[in-house]
Scaffold this active site. Structure first.
Site, mmCIF file in Angstrom:
data_model
loop_
_atom_site.group_PDB
_atom_site.id
_atom_site.type_symbol
_atom_site.label_atom_id
_atom_site.label_comp_id
_atom_site.label_asym_id
_atom_site.label_seq_id
_atom_site.Cartn_x
_atom_site.Cartn_y
_atom_site.Cartn_z
ATOM 1 C CB SER A 49 -0.970 0.019 1.185
ATOM 2 O OG SER A 49 -0.286 0.216 2.391
ATOM 3 C CE LYS A 86 -3.225 1.945 4.949
ATOM 4 N NZ LYS A 86 -3.105 1.222 3.707
#
Length: 135
Positions: A49, A86
């Protein structure tokens, strides 16, 4: 540890050994990579990710708890009991992946959310290390 301050290209050019005449920098990896030793931990990235910002599966993340997170920082957080790495979108309260295949995640008021630290560096190992195996 001695550091050889050279700029090396990836191609083979036939130049003489860069170590033939070098100067040593008086520092070690801790001094080079860690700004706040008592507030820093190392984690291991898992998944794809964050590839868009150069963090790949298996990379080591140097996470600093002393650094105040700002908009678009790469963070490690506890989100509903799961550790995630993230990009932080403070303005829209989102956790963003750096992979367009993965949708943003909204941080709702009912979510359990805490920032564990800001990723200040990442390290890629080009050979497996027995110290980093999951065994």
């Amino acid at each position: 540890m001695n550091i050889i301050p050279i700029l090396a290209s990836a191609g083979i050019t036939g130049f003489e050994s860069p170590a033939a005449e070098y100067s040593q920098l008086g520092c070690n990896l801790d001094e080079l990579l860690i700004e706040h030793p008592s507030a820093t931990f190392i984690g291991k990235a898992c998944g794809d990710s964050m590839q868009g910002v150069g963090i790949f599966d298996g990379d080591l993340l140097i996470v600093d708890r002393h650094v105040t997170p700002t908009h678009q920082d790469v963070i490690v957080a506890n989100f509903n009991g799961e550790f995630v790495c993230k990009l932080l979108d403070i303005k829209r309260r989102l956790l963003l992946s750096a992979n367009e295949k993965i949708q943003p995640v909204v941080i709702n008021d009912f979510d359990t959310f805490s920032i564990e630290g800001v990723v200040i560096r990442s390290i890629r190992c080009h050979r497996p290390s027995p110290l980093l195996s999951n065994k």
